[in-house]
Motif scaffolding. Structure first.
Motif, PDB file in Angstrom:
ATOM      1  N   GLN A  96      -4.599   0.314  -0.743  1.00 27.30           N
ATOM      2  CA  GLN A  96      -4.784   1.747  -0.487  1.00 27.30           C
ATOM      3  C   GLN A  96      -5.692   2.004   0.716  1.00 27.30           C
ATOM      4  O   GLN A  96      -5.946   3.151   1.067  1.00 27.30           O
ATOM      5  CB  GLN A  96      -5.382   2.416  -1.728  1.00 27.30           C
ATOM      6  N   ASN A  97      -6.187   0.935   1.326  1.00 25.40           N
ATOM      7  CA  ASN A  97      -7.154   1.099   2.418  1.00 25.40           C
ATOM      8  C   ASN A  97      -6.719   0.357   3.671  1.00 25.40           C
ATOM      9  O   ASN A  97      -7.511  -0.335   4.305  1.00 25.40           O
ATOM     10  CB  ASN A  97      -8.533   0.616   1.955  1.00 25.40           C
TER      11      ASN A  97
ATOM     12  N   GLN B 207      -3.468   2.829 -12.506  1.00 24.68           N
ATOM     13  CA  GLN B 207      -2.263   3.101 -11.732  1.00 24.68           C
ATOM     14  C   GLN B 207      -2.559   4.129 -10.646  1.00 24.68           C
ATOM     15  O   GLN B 207      -3.268   5.108 -10.878  1.00 24.68           O
ATOM     16  CB  GLN B 207      -1.143   3.650 -12.616  1.00 24.68           C
ATOM     17  N   PHE B 208      -2.004   3.879  -9.470  1.00 22.30           N
ATOM     18  CA  PHE B 208      -2.112   4.846  -8.376  1.00 22.30           C
ATOM     19  C   PHE B 208      -1.212   6.035  -8.692  1.00 22.30           C
ATOM     20  O   PHE B 208      -0.033   5.870  -8.986  1.00 22.30           O
ATOM     21  CB  PHE B 208      -1.697   4.193  -7.062  1.00 22.30           C
TER      22      PHE B 208
ATOM     23  N   PRO C 167       0.811  -1.216   0.000  1.00 23.31           N
ATOM     24  CA  PRO C 167       0.000   0.000   0.000  1.00 23.31           C
ATOM     25  C   PRO C 167       0.846   1.268   0.000  1.00 23.31           C
ATOM     26  O   PRO C 167       1.846   1.358   0.702  1.00 23.31           O
ATOM     27  CB  PRO C 167      -0.793  -0.105   1.312  1.00 23.31           C
ATOM     28  N   VAL C 168       0.451   2.217  -0.822  1.00 20.48           N
ATOM     29  CA  VAL C 168       1.053   3.547  -0.798  1.00 20.48           C
ATOM     30  C   VAL C 168      -0.099   4.519  -0.605  1.00 20.48           C
ATOM     31  O   VAL C 168      -0.957   4.651  -1.470  1.00 20.48           O
ATOM     32  CB  VAL C 168       1.812   3.856  -2.104  1.00 20.48           C
ATOM     33  N   THR C 169      -0.134   5.145   0.539  1.00 22.40           N
ATOM     34  CA  THR C 169      -1.238   6.040   0.877  1.00 22.40           C
ATOM     35  C   THR C 169      -0.768   7.487   0.829  1.00 22.40           C
ATOM     36  O   THR C 169       0.424   7.776   0.709  1.00 22.40           O
ATOM     37  CB  THR C 169      -1.766   5.734   2.280  1.00 22.40           C
ATOM     38  N   LEU C 170      -1.721   8.383   0.970  1.00 24.75           N
ATOM     39  CA  LEU C 170      -1.422   9.808   1.036  1.00 24.75           C
ATOM     40  C   LEU C 170      -0.436  10.092   2.176  1.00 24.75           C
ATOM     41  O   LEU C 170       0.506  10.871   2.030  1.00 24.75           O
ATOM     42  CB  LEU C 170      -2.742  10.562   1.231  1.00 24.75           C
ATOM     43  N   ASP C 171      -0.631   9.425   3.325  1.00 20.38           N
ATOM     44  CA  ASP C 171       0.249   9.663   4.474  1.00 20.38           C
ATOM     45  C   ASP C 171       1.669   9.161   4.216  1.00 20.38           C
ATOM     46  O   ASP C 171       2.639   9.769   4.672  1.00 20.38           O
ATOM     47  CB  ASP C 171      -0.330   8.987   5.725  1.00 20.38           C
TER      48      ASP C 171
ATOM     49  N   GLY D 121      -4.621 -10.600   9.251  1.00 20.29           N
ATOM     50  CA  GLY D 121      -4.872 -10.585   7.817  1.00 20.29           C
ATOM     51  C   GLY D 121      -5.329  -9.246   7.288  1.00 20.29           C
ATOM     52  O   GLY D 121      -5.362  -9.029   6.070  1.00 20.29           O
ATOM     53  N   VAL D 122      -5.672  -8.309   8.183  1.00 18.99           N
ATOM     54  CA  VAL D 122      -6.013  -6.945   7.761  1.00 18.99           C
ATOM     55  C   VAL D 122      -4.769  -6.256   7.191  1.00 18.99           C
ATOM     56  O   VAL D 122      -4.864  -5.370   6.342  1.00 18.99           O
ATOM     57  CB  VAL D 122      -6.582  -6.137   8.954  1.00 18.99           C
ATOM     58  N   TYR D 123      -3.575  -6.671   7.642  1.00 23.68           N
ATOM     59  CA  TYR D 123      -2.341  -5.968   7.294  1.00 23.68           C
ATOM     60  C   TYR D 123      -1.394  -6.779   6.405  1.00 23.68           C
ATOM     61  O   TYR D 123      -0.302  -6.315   6.078  1.00 23.68           O
ATOM     62  CB  TYR D 123      -1.621  -5.538   8.585  1.00 23.68           C
TER      63      TYR D 123
END
Length: 518
Positions: free
Chosen positions: A435-436, A212-213, A185-189, A347-349
């Motif tokens: 992303q979530n 694409q992100f 994941p690559v997030t805004l933060d 499993g969430v992560y």
């Protein structure tokens, strides 16, 4: 970076105990030489009285700093022609192509605190007029310098590093960022964390285009955007994946309407969160279509040698990588915990491969994730959280894998292999699940809800997990919803109990933590 910290200055005379000593200098007034043969201790006096020089002295660098990060300090101002790292002293010398470039650099960092890895550093002119380095001793630094020069000039690593090409001014403070090979994941933060090392990040808008992100990121100053682009373009956020492709946007200002997971204006914290994914301002949308649809063709690719040198400055958020991502979880409620409950929560992560509750210590378990990055992610989010009434402790294990019991041996169901589980959230590269990923929160995100299921049905279902439903909100299409429990612990329990719950007609409820509030 809106002020100079008390221990950061440009051109302030150093105290005697800060003066360098060692086998690095022949002439204290003409040039700096690194030949490893001279063991004399010579003082190097760099003070505010020093006249301008194209050699810059940098002090108080963080440990393990790379050559690329030091070179990046000077790149926005012109050609960097040489570098000398004094890692044992947390210092470096940087030689610029012209004295004018050095003056511009020092003047700029007089007003804006220079930082490396979020650590303020000290920059001043050196008394030395040039930097002479022994190529054998300084081979690694020279390789990195050559690679950076090649990218800067759009040539190959064999480009003439002595040429005096000076960078043109940055055209915009706004960068357009594309993430290639996005397996994590690559997030805004995450973007804010990486890019803020180069200056003040004012605004970010993230979106998906051509599957694409992508992101638009605005600095307070074009110089910071230039520095970030030169240092980060082509680097991996995580080991071997999530490659940054960076170019300048044609926009010079971003118009952010909402502060949420998709967009953020750090200068306007009062902005509303909006409902669902925020719309992109029409002017931004138009500019996106005008921007190059593929940055890859516009950027000179690094050759193998340059890529290897640039990798020395790779940005890695995770300190633990590669295979063998095994976690040790302790202080579990041994009366309640099962391999399945640990599989669901962790499993969430990441994709949990195996779980073993220890036979002689049933309040502890080993959990094998797909790799070290996922293990680090799970540890950072779940250590210290409450599960079945007890605060769990999560650390990295020395084990590389979780061993299955020998065939025919009954271990009372304490070990379970989830390798081929259909419930892995991150099997598909580039999945929206990447992303979530958010820390445990009282608000849960529900998806895959059948049309026939009502708000009352879901409230009752989640109340039966032993908690109190405080708020509920359907999304517009009613296939998704936000549901808020009274506490984070109740939300963790509800997720463990109800993720993958059979709602009938082939609908399995999907539950994850949300960053939103209702």
């Amino acid at each position: 970076m809106d002020g100079i910290a008390s221990d950061v200055a440009v051109g302030v005379k150093r105290s005697s105990d800060e003066l360098l000593s060692g086998s690095l200098y022949n002439s204290p007034n003409s040039s700096v030489t690194a030949n490893g043969s001279d063991s004399k201790k010579l003082r190097v006096e760099d003070s505010m009285d020093s006249p301008p020089s194209r050699v810059i002295h940098i002090r108080k660098l963080p440990n393990e700093v790379s050559e690329t990060e030091v070179i990046a300090l000077g790149l926005p101002f012109g050609k960097v022609t040489n570098i000398l790292m004094l890692k044992g002293k947390n210092q470096a010398f940087l030689e610029l192509g012209t004295e004018e470039a050095a003056i511009t650099m020092v003047n700029y960092y007089t007003a804006v605190t220079p930082q490396v890895r979020n650590v303020p550093v000290f920059i001043q002119y050196s008394n030395h007029k040039e930097l002479k380095t022994d190529s054998a001793l300084n081979q690694r630094a020279q390789a990195v310098l050559q690679a950076v020069s090649a990218v800067q000039e759009g040539g190959s690593p064999s480009s003439d590093t002595a040429s005096e090409s000076v960078l043109t001014p940055a055209p915009s403070p706004v960068l357009r960022i594309i993430i290639d090979n996005m397996f994590y994941p690559v997030t805004l933060d995450v973007l804010q964390q990486i890019f803020s090392k180069f200056g003040t990040v004012m605004k970010i808008i993230t979106f998906t285009k051509n599957n694409q992100f992508q992101a638009l990121l605005q600095f307070s100053d074009p110089v910071n955007a230039q520095q970030a682009k030169l240092s980060l373009d082509g680097q991996n956020i995580y080991n071997s994946c999530c490659t940054l492709r960076i170019d300048f946007s044609k926009l010079v200002n971003l118009n952010v309407k909402y502060n949420n997971d998709k967009s953020r204006d750090y200068t306007r914290p009062e902005l509303p969160a909006g409902d669902g994914q925020p719309p992109v301002d029409p002017s931004v949308a138009a500019a996106l279509n005008k921007d190059s649809t593929s940055l890859l063709g516009a950027i000179s690719p690094l050759s193998a040698a340059a890529a290897a040198a640039a990798a020395a400055g790779r940005v890695v958020l995770s300190g633990h990588s590669g295979p063998g991502g095994v976690l040790l979880v302790s202080n579990l409620n041994e009366e309640m915990v099962t391999p399945q409950s640990l599989f669901t929560l962790f499993g969430v992560y990441g994709d949990v491969q195996r779980v073993k509750i220890l036979y002689n210590k049933k309040d502890s378990a080993l959990i094998q994730m797909s790799d070290g990055n996922q293990a680090q992610l799970a540890m950072s989010h779940l250590n210290g959280q409450k599960m079945y009434g007890k605060i769990i402790r999560v650390t990295l294990s020395k084990h590389q894998t979780v061993q299955l019991p020998r065939e025919g041996l009954d271990d009372q169901g304490l070990t379970k292999d989830f390798t081929s589980s259909p419930l892995h959230r991150f099997k598909k590269p580039g999945s929206k699940n990447f992303q979530n990923i958010f820390p445990p929160s009282a608000t849960l995100h529900l998806s895959n809800i059948p049309e026939s299921v009502t708000e009352d049905d879901l409230r009752l279902l989640f109340s039966n997990s032993g908690g109190t439903v405080k708020a509920f909100k359907f999304f517009q299409d009613r296939k998704m919803a936000l549901l808020q429990m009274a506490t984070v612990e109740e939300a963790i329990q509800a997720l463990i109990d109800l993720h993958n719950y059979d709602m009938g007609r082939g609908h399995r409820l999907r539950v994850s933590f949300s960053k939103s509030t209702i």
